[in-house]
Design an enzyme around this catalytic site. Structure first.
Site, PDB file in Angstrom:
ATOM      1  N   LYS A 238       0.842  -1.195   0.000  1.00  0.00           N
ATOM      2  CA  LYS A 238       0.000   0.000   0.000  1.00  0.00           C
ATOM      3  C   LYS A 238       0.879   1.248   0.000  1.00  0.00           C
ATOM      4  O   LYS A 238       1.914   1.260   0.674  1.00  0.00           O
ATOM      5  CB  LYS A 238      -0.859   0.044   1.274  1.00  0.00           C
ATOM      6  CG  LYS A 238      -2.063  -0.868   1.298  1.00  0.00           C
ATOM      7  CD  LYS A 238      -2.824  -0.669   2.610  1.00  0.00           C
ATOM      8  CE  LYS A 238      -3.966  -1.669   2.768  1.00  0.00           C
ATOM      9  NZ  LYS A 238      -5.074  -1.450   1.830  1.00  0.00           N
ATOM     10  N   ARG A 312     -10.472 -11.222   2.248  1.00  0.00           N
ATOM     11  CA  ARG A 312     -11.392 -12.241   1.725  1.00  0.00           C
ATOM     12  C   ARG A 312     -10.735 -13.617   1.718  1.00  0.00           C
ATOM     13  O   ARG A 312     -11.418 -14.637   1.775  1.00  0.00           O
ATOM     14  CB  ARG A 312     -11.878 -11.822   0.331  1.00  0.00           C
ATOM     15  CG  ARG A 312     -10.840 -11.809  -0.736  1.00  0.00           C
ATOM     16  CD  ARG A 312     -11.261 -10.979  -1.947  1.00  0.00           C
ATOM     17  NE  ARG A 312     -11.201  -9.542  -1.683  1.00  0.00           N
ATOM     18  CZ  ARG A 312     -11.612  -8.600  -2.539  1.00  0.00           C
ATOM     19  NH1 ARG A 312     -12.115  -8.939  -3.711  1.00  0.00           N
ATOM     20  NH2 ARG A 312     -11.536  -7.327  -2.211  1.00  0.00           N
TER      21      ARG A 312
HETATM   22  N1  BES Z   1      -8.116  -3.557   4.568  1.00  0.00           N
HETATM   23  C1  BES Z   1      -8.326  -3.179   3.226  1.00  0.00           C
HETATM   24  C2  BES Z   1      -9.635  -2.456   3.005  1.00  0.00           C
HETATM   25  C3  BES Z   1      -9.780  -1.115   3.588  1.00  0.00           C
HETATM   26  C4  BES Z   1      -9.035  -0.047   3.133  1.00  0.00           C
HETATM   27  C5  BES Z   1     -10.711  -0.894   4.565  1.00  0.00           C
HETATM   28  C6  BES Z   1      -9.213   1.199   3.665  1.00  0.00           C
HETATM   29  C7  BES Z   1     -10.897   0.346   5.088  1.00  0.00           C
HETATM   30  C8  BES Z   1     -10.136   1.390   4.642  1.00  0.00           C
HETATM   31  C9  BES Z   1      -8.330  -4.397   2.326  1.00  0.00           C
HETATM   32  O1  BES Z   1      -7.534  -5.448   2.735  1.00  0.00           O
HETATM   33  C10 BES Z   1      -7.875  -3.943   0.993  1.00  0.00           C
HETATM   34  O2  BES Z   1      -6.764  -3.524   0.906  1.00  0.00           O
HETATM   35  N2  BES Z   1      -8.735  -4.031   0.009  1.00  0.00           N
HETATM   36  C11 BES Z   1      -8.433  -3.605  -1.300  1.00  0.00           C
HETATM   37  C12 BES Z   1      -8.940  -4.654  -2.270  1.00  0.00           C
HETATM   38  C13 BES Z   1      -8.499  -4.468  -3.678  1.00  0.00           C
HETATM   39  C14 BES Z   1      -7.011  -4.686  -3.789  1.00  0.00           C
HETATM   40  C15 BES Z   1      -9.246  -5.444  -4.548  1.00  0.00           C
HETATM   41  C16 BES Z   1      -9.118  -2.270  -1.548  1.00  0.00           C
HETATM   42  O3  BES Z   1     -10.251  -2.093  -1.098  1.00  0.00           O
HETATM   43  O4  BES Z   1      -8.501  -1.405  -2.161  1.00  0.00           O
HETATM   44 MN    MN Z   2      -5.550  -5.271   2.075  1.00  0.00          MN
END
Ligand code: BES
Ligand code: MN
Ligand code: ZN
Length: 459
Positions: A238, A312
């Site tokens: 990230k 997931r």
């Molecule tokens: N933990 C994050 C989701 C998240 C991000 C929740 C910011 C609350 C605030 C999750 O693991 C994630 O990174 N999801 C990605 C999925 C994508 C790569 C398909 C997302 O939502 O960008």
């Molecule tokens: Mn994530």
């Protein structure tokens, strides 16, 4: 005796909740001195306004404005919560509408939350005697569950790794004499939780699956919560701005443990099971990679198209285990997607279910207890988006359309079609302080669920 309320005492200060429409009559009935005080304090019964009546410099009676119906509809709960300007005294709610007493007692006590693990953060001293007719145990259960959720989320990842999350679950199990077992590290491979292991294996802090159960009779309720103690994104790292808040990525676990606490504290007649896959999504030579194809506990193969879509994955194996035993209702809670935030912002917990009755009960309860939720669709035509071709499933469809929905559809693949199932994509974070919710970790949807459970489970 419950501890969040003050013991009845002769020196308590009477506290009134006065709707705006009743304010004038009420002032008139109480006489000239009270009318004058209202005038000098600019008090008209607006929601959250405090009228303080003193004798010899000491408050002897308080009236809190309870606004009008429209105002209350929007924010009555928050407006009276933890009223920061109340003097440090013991208050007793008097002459109160019964249906206001409970929400006031809850709002007042929830407003006392402070996170003080690393710096002193004094709790306001104003205290409330549990109002007549209000179930102190119920309020105590809700508040202690919510405070647990907040504490777990607020604790930074250096002090809240998979082992510490396990310790918190063990603590909870001990308090309520629940059973708990935990599968850790390579044992996850031996016991067939390959996705939990794959996501967590790059961290020196071993991944694990926490399995808590409580209650010997009644309907079966299984809660599953995402316990990603820190989410770097993995090899698909990230950017700093997005990683900043990722200590809260065990928010789903914090939610289900908080809800479990409410259930156990209130001794609901259910057979409860709580499953938490607890991992750290770290980077390292042993990290899982983009384009790896992993076989899940259920047997479905998953192509990893983004290591940041890890929630997931760990949930897939936990849901599969949950699905192997019969249960009446299964609830999953997770800080699963950024897309859910884009859709509804930080305040609302979107949920997904195929069950119309379940959805109705949740929405109705949410409104009743001011814990906003909103149903999003498990739109079947989007199933194609999570099918990559060379594996059964894709964990991160390209394009990013409907990210919260495709994540929910992914989870649904790991639950039997006949299972009553709901998944909440929560944020778990209050971005700036609001009444009853200081900035930081917060439960979303758990109070609604607790309210809905008796009807959902026919208790
Ligand atoms: N933990 C994050 C989701 C998240 C991000 C929740 C910011 C609350 C605030 C999750 O693991 C994630 O990174 N999801 C990605 C999925 C994508 C790569 C398909 C997302 O939502 O960008
Ligand atoms: Mn994530
Ligand atoms: Zn995550």
């Amino acid at each position: 005796m419950s501890s969040i309320f003050a013991a009845p005492t002769a020196g308590s200060v009477p506290l009134h909740l006065i709707a705006r429409a009743e304010a004038e009559d009420w002032l008139t009935a109480r006489g000239r001195a009270v009318q004058n005080a209202a005038k000098t304090q600019n008090w008209s019964g607006k929601l959250g306004q405090i009228l303080c009546l003193s004798e010899q410099g000491l408050p002897v009676r308080l009236a809190i404005g309870y606004g009008d119906a429209a105002e209350r509809k929007r924010k009555r709960f928050g407006a009276v919560a933890g009223l920061p300007n109340m003097p440090d005294q013991v208050f007793e709610l008097v002459e109160c509408h019964q249906d206001w007493a409970e929400e006031f007692a809850l709002a007042f006590t929830l407003g006392k939350y402070r996170y003080d693990r690393y710096a002193t953060n004094a709790v306001p001293k104003a205290a409330l005697i549990c109002p007549a007719g209000v179930d102190a145990e119920k309020i105590e259960a809700i508040v202690s569950g919510e405070f647990l959720t907040r504490d777990l989320i607020n604790t930074p990842a250096n002090d809240m790794g998979p082992a510490e999350l396990e310790a918190a679950a063990r603590d909870l199990a001990k308090t309520y004499a629940a059973d708990i077992s935990v599968v850790t590290g390579d044992e996850l491979i031996a016991q067939n939780f390959p996705l939990i292991h794959a996501v967590g294996r790059a961290s020196p802090r071993a991944p694990r699956l926490i399995d808590l159960s409580w209650g010997t009779s009644g309907p079966r309720l299984t809660l599953v919560g995402k316990g990603v103690c820190f989410d770097t994104g993995g090899l698909n790292l990230k950017p700093g701005g997005s990683m900043g808040l990722m200590k809260k990525d065990m928010g789903g676990a914090a939610h289900v443990l908080g809800l479990a606490k409410m259930i156990m504290a209130k001794k609901l007649p259910v057979q409860l099971r709580v499953l938490v896959p607890a991992v750290e999504n770290a980077i390292g030579g042993s990290a899982f990679r983009p384009q790896d194809i992993l076989k899940s506990r259920r047997g479905l193969t998953v192509e990893i198209n983004n290591t940041d879509a890890e929630g997931r994955l760990v949930l897939a194996d936990a849901l599969t285990l949950a699905d192997e035993s019969p249960c009446d209702v299964m609830i999953c809670m997770a800080t699963l997607t950024g897309a859910a935030r884009v859709a509804v912002g930080p305040d609302i917990a979107p949920y997904f279910t195929q069950d119309v009755d379940l959805s109705h009960e949740i929405a109705t309860a949410a409104t009743a207890v001011d814990d906003p939720v909103w149903q999003l669709p498990l739109h079947a035509p989007y199933e194609a988006m999570i099918e990559p071709g060379i594996a059964d499933l894709d964990n991160a469809p390209a394009g990013g359309f409907a990210g919260a929905i495709t994540a929910a559809l992914f989870l649904q693949r790991f639950v039997s079609k006949t299972q009553k199932f709901v998944h909440f994509d929560c944020y778990g974070w209050q971005p700036s302080a609001a009444p009853a919710r200081p900035k930081g970790g917060v439960g979303q949807g758990t109070r609604a669920l607790f309210q809905a459970l008796p009807r959902i489970l026919n208790l």
